[in-house]
Scaffold this motif. Structure first.
Motif, PDB file in Angstrom:
ATOM      1  N   VAL A 164       0.891  -1.207   0.029  1.00  0.00           N
ATOM      2  CA  VAL A 164       0.033   0.013  -0.061  1.00  0.00           C
ATOM      3  C   VAL A 164       0.762   1.232   0.041  1.00  0.00           C
ATOM      4  O   VAL A 164       0.646   1.984  -0.694  1.00  0.00           O
ATOM      5  CB  VAL A 164      -1.020   0.100   1.206  1.00  0.00           C
ATOM      6  N   ILE A 165       1.801   1.417   1.054  1.00  0.00           N
ATOM      7  CA  ILE A 165       2.740   2.458   1.082  1.00  0.00           C
ATOM      8  C   ILE A 165       3.582   2.745  -0.032  1.00  0.00           C
ATOM      9  O   ILE A 165       3.817   3.877  -0.672  1.00  0.00           O
ATOM     10  CB  ILE A 165       3.406   2.473   2.517  1.00  0.00           C
ATOM     11  N   ALA A 166       4.181   1.805  -0.586  1.00  0.00           N
ATOM     12  CA  ALA A 166       5.150   1.752  -1.674  1.00  0.00           C
ATOM     13  C   ALA A 166       4.589   2.097  -2.985  1.00  0.00           C
ATOM     14  O   ALA A 166       4.852   3.118  -3.621  1.00  0.00           O
ATOM     15  CB  ALA A 166       5.712   0.253  -1.817  1.00  0.00           C
ATOM     16  N   SER A 167       3.316   1.489  -3.257  1.00  0.00           N
ATOM     17  CA  SER A 167       2.535   1.899  -4.433  1.00  0.00           C
ATOM     18  C   SER A 167       2.339   3.216  -4.507  1.00  0.00           C
ATOM     19  O   SER A 167       2.028   4.051  -5.387  1.00  0.00           O
ATOM     20  CB  SER A 167       1.488   0.859  -4.738  1.00  0.00           C
ATOM     21  N   THR A 168       1.553   3.733  -3.180  1.00  0.00           N
ATOM     22  CA  THR A 168       0.899   5.029  -3.307  1.00  0.00           C
ATOM     23  C   THR A 168       2.158   6.186  -3.447  1.00  0.00           C
ATOM     24  O   THR A 168       2.071   6.996  -4.403  1.00  0.00           O
ATOM     25  CB  THR A 168       0.600   5.237  -1.734  1.00  0.00           C
ATOM     26  N   LEU A 169       3.513   5.762  -2.856  1.00  0.00           N
ATOM     27  CA  LEU A 169       4.510   6.835  -2.997  1.00  0.00           C
ATOM     28  C   LEU A 169       4.945   6.736  -4.437  1.00  0.00           C
ATOM     29  O   LEU A 169       5.070   7.676  -5.060  1.00  0.00           O
ATOM     30  CB  LEU A 169       5.820   6.237  -2.309  1.00  0.00           C
ATOM     31  N   PHE A 170       5.125   5.594  -5.328  1.00  0.00           N
ATOM     32  CA  PHE A 170       5.794   5.501  -6.367  1.00  0.00           C
ATOM     33  C   PHE A 170       4.672   6.119  -7.541  1.00  0.00           C
ATOM     34  O   PHE A 170       4.943   6.427  -8.499  1.00  0.00           O
ATOM     35  CB  PHE A 170       6.163   4.129  -6.866  1.00  0.00           C
ATOM     36  N   SER A 171       3.303   5.875  -7.016  1.00  0.00           N
ATOM     37  CA  SER A 171       2.227   6.488  -8.044  1.00  0.00           C
ATOM     38  C   SER A 171       2.290   7.893  -8.264  1.00  0.00           C
ATOM     39  O   SER A 171       1.844   8.501  -9.208  1.00  0.00           O
ATOM     40  CB  SER A 171       0.808   5.980  -7.316  1.00  0.00           C
ATOM     41  N   SER A 172       2.876   8.691  -7.474  1.00  0.00           N
ATOM     42  CA  SER A 172       3.233  10.066  -7.436  1.00  0.00           C
ATOM     43  C   SER A 172       3.814  10.318  -8.983  1.00  0.00           C
ATOM     44  O   SER A 172       3.757  11.453  -9.642  1.00  0.00           O
ATOM     45  CB  SER A 172       3.924  10.898  -6.624  1.00  0.00           C
ATOM     46  N   PHE A 173       4.705   9.470  -9.207  1.00  0.00           N
ATOM     47  CA  PHE A 173       5.429   9.574 -10.790  1.00  0.00           C
ATOM     48  C   PHE A 173       4.594   8.476 -11.803  1.00  0.00           C
ATOM     49  O   PHE A 173       4.670   9.312 -12.853  1.00  0.00           O
ATOM     50  CB  PHE A 173       7.046   9.216 -10.570  1.00  0.00           C
ATOM     51  N   THR A 174       4.276   7.597 -11.530  1.00  0.00           N
ATOM     52  CA  THR A 174       3.723   6.958 -12.326  1.00  0.00           C
ATOM     53  C   THR A 174       2.026   7.501 -12.930  1.00  0.00           C
ATOM     54  O   THR A 174       2.141   7.299 -14.080  1.00  0.00           O
ATOM     55  CB  THR A 174       3.639   5.261 -12.161  1.00  0.00           C
ATOM     56  N   LEU A 175       1.566   7.737 -12.186  1.00  0.00           N
ATOM     57  CA  LEU A 175       0.274   8.226 -12.408  1.00  0.00           C
ATOM     58  C   LEU A 175       0.115   9.470 -13.252  1.00  0.00           C
ATOM     59  O   LEU A 175      -0.594   9.697 -14.061  1.00  0.00           O
ATOM     60  CB  LEU A 175      -0.642   8.616 -11.038  1.00  0.00           C
ATOM     61  N   THR A 176       1.180  10.371 -12.886  1.00  0.00           N
ATOM     62  CA  THR A 176       1.619  11.663 -13.771  1.00  0.00           C
ATOM     63  C   THR A 176       1.660  11.180 -15.231  1.00  0.00           C
ATOM     64  O   THR A 176       0.999  11.927 -15.999  1.00  0.00           O
ATOM     65  CB  THR A 176       2.844  12.390 -13.336  1.00  0.00           C
ATOM     66  N   PHE A 177       2.538  10.353 -15.481  1.00  0.00           N
ATOM     67  CA  PHE A 177       2.633   9.849 -16.833  1.00  0.00           C
ATOM     68  C   PHE A 177       1.340   9.308 -17.496  1.00  0.00           C
ATOM     69  O   PHE A 177       1.034   9.431 -18.663  1.00  0.00           O
ATOM     70  CB  PHE A 177       3.649   8.919 -17.157  1.00  0.00           C
ATOM     71  N   VAL A 178       0.688   8.613 -16.619  1.00  0.00           N
ATOM     72  CA  VAL A 178      -0.760   7.862 -17.132  1.00  0.00           C
ATOM     73  C   VAL A 178      -1.446   8.805 -17.481  1.00  0.00           C
ATOM     74  O   VAL A 178      -2.353   8.988 -18.362  1.00  0.00           O
ATOM     75  CB  VAL A 178      -1.222   6.738 -16.064  1.00  0.00           C
ATOM     76  N   ILE A 179      -1.673   9.790 -16.590  1.00  0.00           N
ATOM     77  CA  ILE A 179      -2.802  10.925 -16.813  1.00  0.00           C
ATOM     78  C   ILE A 179      -2.328  11.381 -18.141  1.00  0.00           C
ATOM     79  O   ILE A 179      -2.888  12.052 -18.995  1.00  0.00           O
ATOM     80  CB  ILE A 179      -2.719  11.913 -15.466  1.00  0.00           C
ATOM     81  N   TYR A 180      -0.914  11.767 -18.458  1.00  0.00           N
ATOM     82  CA  TYR A 180      -0.444  12.638 -19.498  1.00  0.00           C
ATOM     83  C   TYR A 180      -0.917  11.562 -20.709  1.00  0.00           C
ATOM     84  O   TYR A 180      -1.269  12.260 -21.876  1.00  0.00           O
ATOM     85  CB  TYR A 180       0.918  12.741 -19.467  1.00  0.00           C
ATOM     86  N   ILE A 181      -0.631  10.449 -20.761  1.00  0.00           N
ATOM     87  CA  ILE A 181      -0.797   9.701 -21.844  1.00  0.00           C
ATOM     88  C   ILE A 181      -2.358   9.510 -22.210  1.00  0.00           C
ATOM     89  O   ILE A 181      -2.693   9.615 -23.166  1.00  0.00           O
ATOM     90  CB  ILE A 181      -0.262   8.236 -21.588  1.00  0.00           C
ATOM     91  N   ALA A 182      -3.407   9.439 -21.072  1.00  0.00           N
ATOM     92  CA  ALA A 182      -4.821   9.388 -21.285  1.00  0.00           C
ATOM     93  C   ALA A 182      -5.237  10.687 -22.066  1.00  0.00           C
ATOM     94  O   ALA A 182      -5.994  10.552 -22.950  1.00  0.00           O
ATOM     95  CB  ALA A 182      -5.262   9.135 -20.079  1.00  0.00           C
ATOM     96  N   LEU A 183      -4.752  11.998 -21.491  1.00  0.00           N
ATOM     97  CA  LEU A 183      -5.034  13.266 -22.136  1.00  0.00           C
ATOM     98  C   LEU A 183      -4.492  13.403 -23.461  1.00  0.00           C
ATOM     99  O   LEU A 183      -5.194  13.780 -24.397  1.00  0.00           O
ATOM    100  CB  LEU A 183      -4.802  14.448 -21.228  1.00  0.00           C
ATOM    101  N   ILE A 184      -3.690  12.728 -23.637  1.00  0.00           N
ATOM    102  CA  ILE A 184      -2.871  12.927 -25.371  1.00  0.00           C
ATOM    103  C   ILE A 184      -3.356  11.865 -26.324  1.00  0.00           C
ATOM    104  O   ILE A 184      -3.982  12.340 -27.368  1.00  0.00           O
ATOM    105  CB  ILE A 184      -1.340  12.679 -25.114  1.00  0.00           C
ATOM    106  N   ILE A 185      -3.573  10.529 -25.796  1.00  0.00           N
ATOM    107  CA  ILE A 185      -4.182   9.676 -26.697  1.00  0.00           C
ATOM    108  C   ILE A 185      -5.436   9.784 -26.812  1.00  0.00           C
ATOM    109  O   ILE A 185      -5.927   9.794 -28.178  1.00  0.00           O
ATOM    110  CB  ILE A 185      -3.761   8.286 -26.197  1.00  0.00           C
ATOM    111  N   PHE A 186      -6.357   9.966 -25.898  1.00  0.00           N
ATOM    112  CA  PHE A 186      -7.787   9.808 -25.925  1.00  0.00           C
ATOM    113  C   PHE A 186      -8.414  11.429 -26.137  1.00  0.00           C
ATOM    114  O   PHE A 186      -9.521  11.462 -25.917  1.00  0.00           O
ATOM    115  CB  PHE A 186      -8.401   9.188 -24.748  1.00  0.00           C
TER     116      PHE A 186
END
Length: 307
Positions: free
Chosen positions: A285-307
C-alpha cells in the motif's frame, strides 16, 4: 514536458499534500482510525456516490459497460499475479496477498480526488470513477474477504458484509433517481451536497493516517513485482484494451487513469483482519502510493494525449 510538470504540480501534489497532513496528524495525535473509517464509509462516501450518480448524465448501458471492462481487467490481473505467485513458489497466504495487491486498487479515497482534479468536477467523469469504485469494493468485500477467510476458517459470512454497508444503497438510489428523473427537495439535496463536498479532504487525510505507521522494506522481490504490476503493467494492459475496443473520449481517459491507482488500503485491512501476510500487504500500500506520484503523472498525460 510542461504538460507533465503541470499534471504533477496541479493534480498529483495536492493529493499528496493532504495525505502528508494525514500522516503528520496521525503521528502527533494518534487519530481514532475506527471513527475515521466509519465516517468515510457510512457518512461521506455514500453522500458523494449518491449525489454524483444523481447529477450525472450517464446511462445504465454505460454503467454496466464500465463494470464489464473492470471485470475483464481484474481477471487478467488475477491470472497474471497467480501465475507469478506459482513461479516464485510463494506460500498460499502470500500468493493471495500478492494477487490482492495487484487486483485491488485505491479507486475511492485516491481515485476520486484524482478524477475530481483531472476532470475539474465533471459529473460524467466522476460517475465512471464511482462505477469503478463500486465494482472494486464489491469484489474486495466478497471474493477478497472470502478467499482470505477460507484459508483460516472457511467461513463465508463476510460475503454479505458489503450489502450491509450504505455504499451499495447510495449507488442503487443514485442510479434509480437519475434514470426515473426524480427530483429531490432542497432540504435533502443541500445537506447531501455538503456531505459530498467534504469527502475529498477527509478521505485523503484518512489515507495518510492509515499508512502513517506502515514500515517498508524494498529488499523483497514480490514487493517490487507488486508495484510494477499495479502501477505499470496494469495501466499498460488497460491502454491496449481501450485502443483495441475503440473506446475514446472521457470514458477512455477516466478508465485508463482509474487503472493506475495504487494498491487499495482495504486490501491491507482485510489482510490484517485475517492474518494473511499483513506486513507485506501494508508495504504494498505505502510503496505503491509513493511511487504512484510519478507513474500516475505519466498515465494521466498519456490518457489526455491519446484519447
Amino acid at each position: 514536458m510542461q504538460h507533465i510538470i503541470f499534471i504533477f504540480t496541479d493534480i498529483i501534489l495536492p493529493v499528496f499534500v493532504l495525505i502528508a497532513i494525514g500522516v503528520l496528524l496521525q503521528r502527533k495525535f494518534k487519530l481514532d482510525m475506527y471513527t475515521l473509517a466509519k465516517l468515510n464509509i457510512y457518512f461521506l462516501s455514500p453522500g458523494l456516490i449518491f449525489i454524483k450518480l444523481y447529477d450525472s448524465s450517464f446511462s445504465l448501458s454505460l454503467f454496466f459497460s464500465v463494470i464489464l471492462f473492470c471485470s475483464a481487467f481484474v481477471a487478467v490481473l488475477f491470472f497474471l499475479s497467480a501465475a507469478t505467485g506459482r513461479i516464485l513458489k510463494l506460500n498460499e497466504k502470500m500468493k493471495l496477498s500478492f494477487s490482492n495487491s495487484v487486483m485491488f486498487y485505491n479507486s475511492g479515497n485516491y481515485g476520486i480526488p484524482v478524477n475530481d482534479l483531472v476532470f475539474k468536477q465533471d459529473p460524467f467523469a466522476m460517475s465512471i470513477q464511482i462505477a469503478v469504485m463500486a465494482f472494486q469494493n464489491t469484489l474486495l468485500f466478497s471474493y477478497g474477504v472470502v478467499a482470505m477467510n477460507s484459508i483460516n476458517t472457511g467461513k463465508l459470512k463476510a460475503v454479505l458484509a458489503y450489502f450491509r454497508m450504505p455504499l451499495f444503497y447510495a449507488m442503487f438510489l443514485g442510479i434509480l433517481f437519475n434514470v426515473l428523473n426524480i427530483s429531490l427537495p432542497n432540504f435533502i439535496l443541500t445537506p447531501v451536497t455538503y456531505i459530498s463536498n467534504s469527502l475529498i479532504a477527509m478521505v485523503l487525510l484518512t489515507l495518510g493516517a492509515q499508512i502513517a505507521h506502515i514500515k517498508i522494506s524494498l529488499t523483497y522481490v514480490p514487493l517490487y513485482l507488486s508495484i510494477i504490476y499495479r502501477l505499470i503493467i496494469g495501466p499498460s494492459i488497460a491502454l491496449v484494451a481501450l485502443l483495441f475496443l475503440g473506446i475514446d473520449g472521457i470514458i477512455a481517459q477516466a478508465l485508463l487513469i482509474s487503472t493506475a491507482m495504487p494498491t487499495s488500503v482495504n486490501s491491507a485491512i482485510i489482510a490484517q483482519e485475517y492474518n494473511s501476510e499483513p506486513e507485506f500487504a501494508g508495504q504494498t500500500v505505502i510503496a505503491s502510493t509513493l511511487f504512484s506520484s510519478f507513474t500516475l503523472t505519466f498515465v494521466i498525460y498519456i490518457a489526455l494525449i491519446i484519447f
